[in-house]
Motif scaffolding. Structure first.
Motif, PDB file in Angstrom:
ATOM      1  N   ASN A  29     -15.245 -38.449  16.163  1.00 61.53           N
ATOM      2  CA  ASN A  29     -14.916 -37.204  15.465  1.00 61.53           C
ATOM      3  C   ASN A  29     -15.889 -36.066  15.755  1.00 61.53           C
ATOM      4  O   ASN A  29     -15.674 -34.948  15.296  1.00 61.53           O
ATOM      5  N   ASP A  33     -14.660 -32.326  15.174  1.00 61.37           N
ATOM      6  CA  ASP A  33     -15.198 -31.527  14.064  1.00 61.37           C
ATOM      7  C   ASP A  33     -15.778 -30.200  14.576  1.00 61.37           C
ATOM      8  O   ASP A  33     -15.671 -29.167  13.899  1.00 61.37           O
ATOM      9  N   SER A  94      -6.363 -34.198  12.155  1.00 65.51           N
ATOM     10  CA  SER A  94      -6.842 -35.531  12.508  1.00 65.51           C
ATOM     11  C   SER A  94      -6.511 -35.763  13.974  1.00 65.51           C
ATOM     12  O   SER A  94      -5.350 -35.634  14.374  1.00 65.51           O
TER      13      SER A  94
END
Length: 820
Positions: A29, A33, A94
């Motif tokens: 991630n 992010d 996501s």
């Protein structure tokens, strides 16, 4: 002036959340992010901005993220009201973590911009945040990055290409961007938050400058202090450029600059309030003038917009004669007065131009016209010229001019039909990345020929095919017209599906295979073959000669990338048939990425179509008296060598027209050709000898220096004076974009007035859109008040230098110059 006009900008984010992004760092991630954080900060920076002319720049924004599927985060919505909702949706992204279909995502972003948002087509932008994968392009199901980028350009959508981190594949990112200005070193994820913010503000500043072309105007800066901004909106000021470099040491103070030019005249003061009948008391009310409008200069020569003034009366101080009495009752209504005298004519000025409207839908087909009279019974093509007295009106390809002049169709020369074959090296020395670039190049050349040269590919028109080759017997051909390839779209897909062979390099055998299986089947007289290789053919094992295509009426164009190694010039000459009556030509490039350079593609397609078929529509011109014509070419650095060569070709066409024109009685025509930059040269004195004139034009060399247009006109005037013949008509044709070092409007008007008073008629040819409109208006003003009809007859505009040589533009220029 009281209402604010909104100027909306549509900005759409295309975010890469594929596997290649997620796996660049741990945890997966991390970079996802970073991308989300970059987009959130970007949206927070989208603020409404006050602009000149009571306009306000507003934002509509939306986003999607993608891998091998596309997920719409939010459609275009008004940032002023939906900012937090959009940021919330972006925080909820996501990552998908599969393949990378960037081409499909860009096309979906284009669709979202065209469906939603405002109707201002030129105010639409996409920000693509990606790592540039995949390198080979094999897994791009929607046509590839090049096709997606071309589609964006066709719809006027500008695309910013932002790398996820600084070490990305810049070649792929450059293909995505509209041009190099939209790529730069934009980065979404970096260790420094300041770098991320600089990327955001640089992109916003570019959009604002493009959307507000008036803002950099020096005239606007001069009157900027006159405006009183609205308290609710920040007044936009032109941004300073952001340069991502290390800060150096402070330098020593420079010397004082020279004294500047005089400023613009100040505005007229507001009209004072009427004075009292008696001397005012010290405690009378005071009247002050408050400027309430923002100055809006749309044209530099336009007067200032009306400036409203309001009288603000302060509360009177306590009177020396006692407190004010009670307000009396209203009096009776008076009788209606007689009509007053008409006031003086108003002196209002032209208002600001409105925003350009969107393109309307085509109207319904009109009724058929009445049948025309039977035409002449002729068996050959006629040149059609009409002679009608009308004022100048531009309608499509026809040019209508005032007075009795000829009106002729300006028909474009056509490239084609032609048959085009690509022979592409797919050997091991090429590499998979370069082979992918070669396939993108093939598709791009086909698209550019269709768009720029109007070539039409089809069964009964121009045809195209591709052969890839490597070692012994390793050849593969795809062509338009194969059983499973009936359209250009299917051909492009077949080219994308070609696999890198990675064997030896048998160029001679590949040329023979292409001749037997493709070239001999081509039907058009104009056949062009493009050979794309790294120039390392194995002539020891490949016994087929490299001159296989010579002597067969085929134009061979060879493009070689030598990647630091010089090509074998003997092989090069053999492939392009240097011994043929009409030999081919070769391009030697440093690397395969240069194949997609815009200037190279333009040069290549022009060479492919050098044998254009032009309709023989010629409008005859004539001279009624002795005439001297001086042609002055611009040889300054802003023109460039290639464009200067185009100017020379255009001037030769004009000279031929002038010297071969019809003449009344014993009228004689002489032509001289000069050039100017910071210095002036007369390449050919006034003469009637076309052969001598053409030779001297060919010998003219490019100066590549500054620009001094006033001295160029003075230099031309001297040529007229020394040539004799006081009763001869004098005409000066000047190439100029209106820009000149150190010239002021007053200086230019004085020089133009002297030219006019000397009996010289001045014509101006201007190229491109980077011009000084105020100086161009002065050049065609004869030093007097601006006359629109006269100016339009003496000012010629073309979008670029190649347009000088397209169609019959030279006939249009020569026709107007020849008129009395």
């Amino acid at each position: 002036h009281n209402s604010i006009v909104k100027c909306p900008v549509d900005l759409f984010f295309v975010l890469d959340t594929s596997e290649s992004v997620a796996l660049r760092a741990k945890p997966p991630n991390f970079y996802i992010d970073q991308i989300k954080s970059f987009t959130e900060r970007f949206i927070m920076e989208l603020k409404e901005m006050r602009q000149p002319c009571d306009r306000s720049l507003t934002w509509n924004s939306g986003a999607l993220h993608y891998s091998d599927e596309i997920i719409l985060v939010r459609q275009l919505s008004d940032v002023a009201t939906e900012r937090q909702a959009l940021i919330s949706d972006i925080k909820g992204i996501s990552y998908i973590g599969k393949g990378t279909h960037t081409d499909c995502a860009i096309k979906r972003g284009i669709a979202e911009l065209l469906i939603g948002g405002s109707h201002y087509q030129e105010n639409k932008y996409i920000v693509v945040v990606t790592d540039g994968h995949p390198l080979t392009g094999y897994k791009e199901p929607c046509g590839g990055l090049q096709e997606a980028a071309n589609e964006a350009r066709q719809h006027g959508v500008k695309v910013f290409s932002v790398a996820i981190s600084p070490d990305q594949e810049d070649t792929r990112l450059s293909v995505i961007a509209t041009d190099h200005n939209y790529r730069q070193n934009f980065t979404a994820a970096d260790n420094s938050r300041s770098t991320q913010l600089q990327t955001i503000r640089s992109i916003i500043d570019m959009i604002v400058r493009i959307t507000s072309p008036l803002l950099p105007s020096p005239l606007l800066s001069s009157f900027h202090h006159l405006s009183i901004p609205s308290p609710s909106l920040p007044l936009y000021s032109p941004p300073s450029p952001i340069i991502l470099k290390y800060k150096g040491q402070r330098g020593t103070d420079g010397v004082d600059g020279r004294k500047g030019d005089p400023g613009f005249s100040g505005l007229a003061g507001c009209k004072g309030s009427p004075g009292p009948d008696v001397s005012p008391s010290p405690n009378e009310g005071v009247c002050v003038c408050v400027l309430t409008d923002v100055f809006c200069p749309f044209r530099v020569t336009q007067d200032l917009e009306e400036i409203k003034a309001e009288r603000v009366h302060l509360e009177p101080m306590e009177s020396l004669y006692g407190p004010r009495g009670i307000k009396g009752a209203p009096g009776d209504r008076g009788q209606i007065g007689s009509r007053g005298e008409d006031g003086a004519p108003g002196n209002g000025t032209e208002g600001c131009h409105g925003f350009q409207g969107g393109k309307g839908t085509p109207g319904p087909k009109g009724d058929d016209g009445e049948p025309g009279n039977p035409g002449l019974d002729v068996s050959h093509t006629l040149s059609i010229c009409l002679f009608i007295p009308l004022y100048l009106v531009n309608v499509g390809p026809w040019t209508w001019s005032s007075s009795n002049v000829s009106i002729c169709p300006e028909v474009e020369c056509k490239c084609g039909p032609l048959d085009l074959a690509f022979i592409v090296d797919s050997s091991e020395s090429i590499g998979s990345t370069n082979f992918a670039l070669a396939k993108d190049f093939i598709i791009t050349v086909i698209d550019r020929l269709i768009k720029d040269q109007q070539v039409r590919f089809g069964f009964n028109e121009s045809r195209v095919g591709v052969v890839q080759y490597s070692g012994d017997g390793a050849q593969e051909a795809v062509r338009l017209g194969d059983p499973n390839i009936n359209t250009l779209t299917e051909l492009k897909q077949a080219v994308r599906d070609l696999r890198w062979l990675a064997e030896a390099t048998y160029t001679g055998e590949a040329l023979q295979f292409s001749l037997t299986n493709m070239i001999d089947r081509l039907q058009q007289e104009n056949r062009v073959v493009l050979v794309l290789t790294d120039g390392r053919s194995d002539i020891t094992r490949d016994k087929t000669p490299l001159n296989t295509l010579c002597g067969k009426g085929i134009k061979v164009r060879d493009m070689k990338d030598y990647s630091g190694r010089q090509p074998n010039h003997e092989q090069l000459s053999a492939v392009v048939c240097k011994s043929d009556p009409k030999p081919g030509f070769s391009f030697v490039l440093e690397n395969f990425a240069e194949l997609l350079d815009d200037s190279f593609l333009q040069n290549l397609t022009t060479r492919i179509c050098e044998d254009k078929k032009c309709p023989n529509y010629k409008c005859p011109i004539s001279f009624s008296g002795d005439t001297d014509i001086v042609l002055m070419m611009d040889s300054s650095a802003s023109v460039g060598q290639r464009n200067f060569d185009s100017s020379k070709t255009f001037v030769k066409r004009l000279a031929e027209r002038f010297l071969s024109a019809e003449r009344s009685g014993r009228a004689a025509v002489r032509v001289a050709v000069g050039q100017y930059s910071r210095e002036r040269r007369m390449e050919a004195e006034l003469t009637s000898n076309l052969t001598l004139l053409t030779g001297k034009i060919d010998a003219a060399t490019f100066q590549n220096d500054g620009t001094d247009v006033t001295k160029a006109m003075a230099f031309a005037m001297e040529q007229f004076k020394t040539s004799g013949g006081g009763n001869r008509k004098k005409k000066l044709v000047l190439f100029s974009d209106g820009r000149s070092q150190g010239v002021t409007e007053a200086m230019l008007e004085k020089r133009v007035r002297l030219v006019s008073e000397a009996g010289v008629e001045l014509y101006v040819i201007t190229v491109g859109n980077q011009v000084s409109e105020v100086n161009l208006r002065s050049l065609v003003s004869r030093g007097r008040g601006y006359d629109v009809t006269y100016a339009q007859r003496h000012l010629f505009r073309v979008p670029d230098y190649p347009s000088l040589l397209r169609g019959v533009f030279y006939q249009t220029v020569s026709r107007r110059v020849s008129q009395a």
